[in-house]
Write a protein that holds these residues in place. Structure first.
Motif, PDB file in Angstrom:
ATOM      1  N   GLY A   1       4.618  -3.719 -14.602  1.00 57.83           N
ATOM      2  CA  GLY A   1       5.382  -3.567 -15.839  1.00 57.83           C
ATOM      3  C   GLY A   1       6.400  -2.453 -15.657  1.00 57.83           C
ATOM      4  O   GLY A   1       7.557  -2.703 -15.344  1.00 57.83           O
TER       5      GLY A   1
ATOM      6  N   ALA B   1      -3.389 -10.453 -13.102  1.00 60.08           N
ATOM      7  CA  ALA B   1      -4.067  -9.304 -13.708  1.00 60.08           C
ATOM      8  C   ALA B   1      -3.126  -8.522 -14.609  1.00 60.08           C
ATOM      9  O   ALA B   1      -3.247  -7.313 -14.740  1.00 60.08           O
ATOM     10  CB  ALA B   1      -4.640  -8.408 -12.619  1.00 60.08           C
TER      11      ALA B   1
ATOM     12  N   VAL C   1      -1.811  -7.668 -18.458  1.00 58.91           N
ATOM     13  CA  VAL C   1      -2.532  -7.619 -19.717  1.00 58.91           C
ATOM     14  C   VAL C   1      -1.671  -8.283 -20.790  1.00 58.91           C
ATOM     15  O   VAL C   1      -0.457  -8.106 -20.813  1.00 58.91           O
ATOM     16  CB  VAL C   1      -2.917  -6.154 -20.077  1.00 58.91           C
ATOM     17  CG1 VAL C   1      -1.705  -5.253 -20.231  1.00 58.91           C
ATOM     18  CG2 VAL C   1      -3.795  -6.090 -21.315  1.00 58.91           C
TER      19      VAL C   1
ATOM     20  N   VAL D   1       1.780 -12.149 -22.053  1.00 58.73           N
ATOM     21  CA  VAL D   1       2.844 -12.240 -21.055  1.00 58.73           C
ATOM     22  C   VAL D   1       2.327 -12.983 -19.806  1.00 58.73           C
ATOM     23  O   VAL D   1       3.106 -13.485 -19.000  1.00 58.73           O
ATOM     24  CB  VAL D   1       3.364 -10.808 -20.729  1.00 58.73           C
ATOM     25  CG1 VAL D   1       2.319  -9.991 -20.002  1.00 58.73           C
ATOM     26  CG2 VAL D   1       4.639 -10.851 -19.934  1.00 58.73           C
TER      27      VAL D   1
ATOM     28  N   ASN E   1      -6.487 -12.250 -16.484  1.00 58.41           N
ATOM     29  CA  ASN E   1      -5.780 -12.229 -17.767  1.00 58.41           C
ATOM     30  C   ASN E   1      -6.390 -13.236 -18.751  1.00 58.41           C
ATOM     31  O   ASN E   1      -6.011 -14.401 -18.797  1.00 58.41           O
ATOM     32  CB  ASN E   1      -4.295 -12.536 -17.503  1.00 58.41           C
ATOM     33  CG  ASN E   1      -3.482 -12.622 -18.761  1.00 58.41           C
ATOM     34  OD1 ASN E   1      -3.239 -13.709 -19.287  1.00 58.41           O
ATOM     35  ND2 ASN E   1      -3.074 -11.494 -19.282  1.00 58.41           N
TER      36      ASN E   1
ATOM     37  N   GLU F   1      -6.189 -13.441 -21.941  1.00 56.13           N
ATOM     38  CA  GLU F   1      -5.351 -13.851 -23.070  1.00 56.13           C
ATOM     39  C   GLU F   1      -4.727 -15.227 -22.816  1.00 56.13           C
ATOM     40  O   GLU F   1      -4.463 -15.987 -23.746  1.00 56.13           O
ATOM     41  CB  GLU F   1      -4.266 -12.798 -23.323  1.00 56.13           C
ATOM     42  CG  GLU F   1      -4.807 -11.423 -23.764  1.00 56.13           C
ATOM     43  CD  GLU F   1      -5.156 -10.479 -22.597  1.00 56.13           C
ATOM     44  OE1 GLU F   1      -5.166 -10.933 -21.425  1.00 56.13           O
ATOM     45  OE2 GLU F   1      -5.422  -9.299 -22.869  1.00 56.13           O
TER      46      GLU F   1
ATOM     47  N   MET G   1     -11.761   0.739 -17.180  1.00 59.49           N
ATOM     48  CA  MET G   1     -10.812  -0.386 -17.302  1.00 59.49           C
ATOM     49  C   MET G   1      -9.506   0.102 -17.914  1.00 59.49           C
ATOM     50  O   MET G   1      -9.390   1.252 -18.304  1.00 59.49           O
ATOM     51  CB  MET G   1     -11.418  -1.462 -18.212  1.00 59.49           C
ATOM     52  CG  MET G   1     -12.809  -1.901 -17.799  1.00 59.49           C
ATOM     53  SD  MET G   1     -13.531  -3.114 -18.916  1.00 59.49           S
ATOM     54  CE  MET G   1     -13.932  -2.126 -20.348  1.00 59.49           C
TER      55      MET G   1
ATOM     56  N   ILE H   1      -8.215  -3.155 -22.953  1.00 59.31           N
ATOM     57  CA  ILE H   1      -9.525  -3.815 -22.855  1.00 59.31           C
ATOM     58  C   ILE H   1     -10.659  -2.828 -23.184  1.00 59.31           C
ATOM     59  O   ILE H   1     -11.699  -3.227 -23.714  1.00 59.31           O
ATOM     60  CB  ILE H   1      -9.729  -4.515 -21.487  1.00 59.31           C
ATOM     61  CG1 ILE H   1     -11.055  -5.282 -21.463  1.00 59.31           C
ATOM     62  CG2 ILE H   1      -9.621  -3.609 -20.327  1.00 59.31           C
ATOM     63  CD1 ILE H   1     -11.302  -6.080 -20.204  1.00 59.31           C
TER      64      ILE H   1
HETATM   65  P1  NDP Z   1      -4.204  -2.471 -17.215  1.00 56.33           P
HETATM   66  O1  NDP Z   1      -3.602  -2.023 -18.487  1.00 56.33           O
HETATM   67  O2  NDP Z   1      -4.927  -1.470 -16.368  1.00 56.33           O
HETATM   68  O3  NDP Z   1      -3.068  -3.132 -16.278  1.00 56.33           O
HETATM   69  C1  NDP Z   1      -2.186  -4.094 -16.775  1.00 56.33           C
HETATM   70  C2  NDP Z   1      -1.175  -4.459 -15.702  1.00 56.33           C
HETATM   71  O4  NDP Z   1      -0.242  -5.379 -16.276  1.00 56.33           O
HETATM   72  C3  NDP Z   1      -0.368  -3.292 -15.163  1.00 56.33           C
HETATM   73  O5  NDP Z   1      -0.078  -3.493 -13.818  1.00 56.33           O
HETATM   74  C4  NDP Z   1       0.904  -3.369 -15.986  1.00 56.33           C
HETATM   75  O6  NDP Z   1       2.025  -2.771 -15.372  1.00 56.33           O
HETATM   76  C5  NDP Z   1       1.074  -4.868 -16.058  1.00 56.33           C
HETATM   77  N1  NDP Z   1       1.923  -5.294 -17.161  1.00 56.33           N
HETATM   78  C6  NDP Z   1       1.826  -4.976 -18.464  1.00 56.33           C
HETATM   79  N2  NDP Z   1       2.812  -5.560 -19.170  1.00 56.33           N
HETATM   80  C7  NDP Z   1       3.545  -6.277 -18.277  1.00 56.33           C
HETATM   81  C8  NDP Z   1       4.703  -7.084 -18.374  1.00 56.33           C
HETATM   82  N3  NDP Z   1       5.315  -7.277 -19.553  1.00 56.33           N
HETATM   83  N4  NDP Z   1       5.182  -7.662 -17.250  1.00 56.33           N
HETATM   84  C9  NDP Z   1       4.567  -7.461 -16.065  1.00 56.33           C
HETATM   85  N5  NDP Z   1       3.470  -6.707 -15.905  1.00 56.33           N
HETATM   86  C10 NDP Z   1       2.979  -6.112 -17.003  1.00 56.33           C
HETATM   87  O7  NDP Z   1      -5.140  -3.710 -17.547  1.00 56.33           O
HETATM   88  P2  NDP Z   1      -6.460  -4.207 -16.816  1.00 56.33           P
HETATM   89  O8  NDP Z   1      -6.260  -4.232 -15.344  1.00 56.33           O
HETATM   90  O9  NDP Z   1      -7.618  -3.483 -17.374  1.00 56.33           O
HETATM   91  O10 NDP Z   1      -6.558  -5.689 -17.365  1.00 56.33           O
HETATM   92  C11 NDP Z   1      -5.725  -6.745 -16.907  1.00 56.33           C
HETATM   93  C12 NDP Z   1      -6.254  -8.058 -17.465  1.00 56.33           C
HETATM   94  O11 NDP Z   1      -7.543  -8.289 -16.918  1.00 56.33           O
HETATM   95  C13 NDP Z   1      -6.441  -8.070 -18.986  1.00 56.33           C
HETATM   96  O12 NDP Z   1      -6.166  -9.337 -19.472  1.00 56.33           O
HETATM   97  C14 NDP Z   1      -7.922  -7.748 -19.164  1.00 56.33           C
HETATM   98  O13 NDP Z   1      -8.436  -8.309 -20.356  1.00 56.33           O
HETATM   99  C15 NDP Z   1      -8.509  -8.432 -17.945  1.00 56.33           C
HETATM  100  N6  NDP Z   1      -9.771  -7.860 -17.480  1.00 56.33           N
HETATM  101  C16 NDP Z   1      -9.839  -6.565 -17.068  1.00 56.33           C
HETATM  102  C17 NDP Z   1     -11.032  -6.013 -16.640  1.00 56.33           C
HETATM  103  C18 NDP Z   1     -11.118  -4.611 -16.127  1.00 56.33           C
HETATM  104  O14 NDP Z   1     -12.172  -4.201 -15.633  1.00 56.33           O
HETATM  105  N7  NDP Z   1     -10.067  -3.825 -16.188  1.00 56.33           N
HETATM  106  C19 NDP Z   1     -12.272  -6.803 -16.643  1.00 56.33           C
HETATM  107  C20 NDP Z   1     -12.085  -8.170 -17.032  1.00 56.33           C
HETATM  108  C21 NDP Z   1     -10.875  -8.679 -17.443  1.00 56.33           C
HETATM  109  P3  NDP Z   1       2.459  -1.204 -15.549  1.00 56.33           P
HETATM  110  O15 NDP Z   1       1.208  -0.410 -15.578  1.00 56.33           O
HETATM  111  O16 NDP Z   1       3.286  -1.005 -14.319  1.00 56.33           O
HETATM  112  O17 NDP Z   1       3.256  -1.110 -16.796  1.00 56.33           O
END
Ligand code: NDP
Ligand code: MG
Length: 385
Positions: free
Chosen positions: A36, A101, A103, A106, A125, A127, A205, A209
């Motif tokens: 992001g 992965a 969030v 998107v 993801n 969602e 996490m 989340i």
């Molecule tokens: P984080 O907030 O740690 O990471 C989200 C990632 O998505 C970051 O790399 C962020 O980039 C990127 N991002 C956000 N918005 C955009 C965008 N508009 N375009 C491109 N990239 C984007 O989330 P998690 O890793 O915790 O979770 C990710 C997904 O996995 C979620 O759907 C969550 O529900 C699911 N999940 C997570 C678990 C966990 O243990 N963390 C367990 C099970 C499911 P940047 O930081 O560079 O802005």
């Protein structure tokens, strides 16, 4: 060598995915990375993994990254941006698998594009399936694709299903830690601060989340995600609170047998299993010690205090565009909470009001799912103080 594209590479799941790639040197090659706004981490990741394509949300960040890569003498990586950039990374031509992965909603369009491009998908993801499962699942079938769950509960179910015949599942027991506020009353929840909501007892996490785990929205989203992944009705999915997160979920089969997947809570296991399926490879780390553990406790979730779980079942039963409202209202409410603009209990209140105000669209198209998200956001903007 398996070639992978990682969307959300700078997040909690994304960085753990890259740790696995680093630990299993020579087995994976990273061909695309999308983030992001975390420019500096993406720069480091690009220097280390040398993907062909990387993407950031904003054009100005992409420009800056191009400059920084040039200063490091890296000319082999193309830098793109925005939704087109994210989608291009999802479909990067050399990739065998796309790890989604990011969030939030998107994640929908890149998933659709990756399935159409014939990529295997490792899906974190949630969602995407919650709001567009009715579009994604038939698409995966049509393209004879592979959708591998990364979410720990769904991975647990998937692991329990290995070797089971088709149509043999009676029900799932989706386990929940109960979050940091398990056992609290509504009155006690009223004064919960952002800092308190960001403390999860078992899992480290991303912020969204973590808050979702405390409100049980996360479990609600997971119930819907499981429904789509395993073709089950709401009645076939039961949430069981198991505070230590040792049992990651259980499947009850038609013959009454229950299989569970257990382990120390560590997201690397489900991530690695999705990357290496159907193989199970060594993963270093702590192992369960049953003698230290002694007992595993189970509780019924308190859906009166944590209403968001009951609302998720309503959204799941109603279907159509309602799960998109549930998800979008929560995304916005959590963002407002994290900005200290609303109180903790208001997250669920906003969610319920947005669902009540919505006129359901049956079998929504992708465009309608996305416009439902936008309409839900404007409804909340207009109706919040
Ligand atoms: P984080 O907030 O740690 O990471 C989200 C990632 O998505 C970051 O790399 C962020 O980039 C990127 N991002 C956000 N918005 C955009 C965008 N508009 N375009 C491109 N990239 C984007 O989330 P998690 O890793 O915790 O979770 C990710 C997904 O996995 C979620 O759907 C969550 O529900 C699911 N999940 C997570 C678990 C966990 O243990 N963390 C367990 C099970 C499911 P940047 O930081 O560079 O802005
Ligand atoms: Mg989970």
């Amino acid at each position: 060598m398996k070639k992978i594209a990682v969307l959300g590479s700078t997040g909690s799941i994304g960085t753990q995915t890259l740790e696995i790639v680093r630990e299993r040197a020579g087995e994976f090659q990273v061909t695309a990375l999308a983030a992001g706004s975390n420019l500096s981490l993406l720069e480091q990741q690009t220097a280390e993994f040398r993907p062909k394509l990387v993407s950031l949300t904003k054009e100005s960040d992409a420009k800056e990254l191009r400059e920084r890569l040039r200063l490091r003498n890296i000319y082999s990586t193309e830098v793109v941006y925005g939704m087109d950039g994210l989608t291009a990374c999802a479909c990067e031509e050399d990739a065998d698998m796309t790890v989604n992965a990011v969030v939030g909603m998107v994640g929908i369009l890149p998933t659709v594009a990756a399935v159409k491009a014939g990529k295997e998908i490792a899906l974190a993801n949630k969602e995407t399936l919650v709001t567009a499962g009715h579009i994604i699942m038939p698409l995966v079938k049509k393209y004879k694709g592979k959708l591998l769950p990364v979410d720990s509960e769904h991975s647990a179910v998937f692991q329990c299903l290995q070797g089971a015949g088709e149509q043999s599942v009676e029900k799932l027991f989706l386990t929940a830690s109960g979050g940091p506020f398990f056992g609290k009353t509504r009155e006690e929840l009223r004064s919960i601060t952002v800092e308190q909501a960001l403390q999860h007892p078992n899992w480290a996490m991303g912020k969204k989340i973590t808050v979702d785990s405390s409100t049980l929205v996360n479990k609600g989203l997971e119930v819907m995600e499981a429904g789509w992944l395993f073709s089950l009705t709401p009645e076939q999915i039961e949430v069981v609170v198991q505070p230590k997160s040792i049992i990651h979920s259980m499947v009850q089969f038609d013959d009454g047998a229950v299989l569970a997947q257990l382990g120390v809570p560590d997201m690397k296991l489900p991530i690695q299993y999705a990357l290496t399926y159907p193989n199970r490879l060594r993963l270093a780390g702590e192992r369960l010690n049953f003698f230290d553990l002694q007992k595993i406790e189970f509780y019924r979730p308190d859906t009166e205090t944590f209403r968001a779980l009951a609302l998720a079942y309503d959204a799941f039963r109603e279907g159509g565009s309602l799960p998109a409202v549930y998800n979008a209202a929560n995304e916005m409410a959590v963002a407002l909470f994290l900005e200290h603009k609303i109180g903790y209990l208001e997250i669920t209140e906003i969610l319920e009001r947005a669902m009540d105000a919505h006129t359901k669209i049956n079998n929504p198209t992708l465009e309608e799912v996305l416009s439902t998200e936008a309409e839900t956001y404007s409804y909340i903007r207009e109706h919040s103080r």
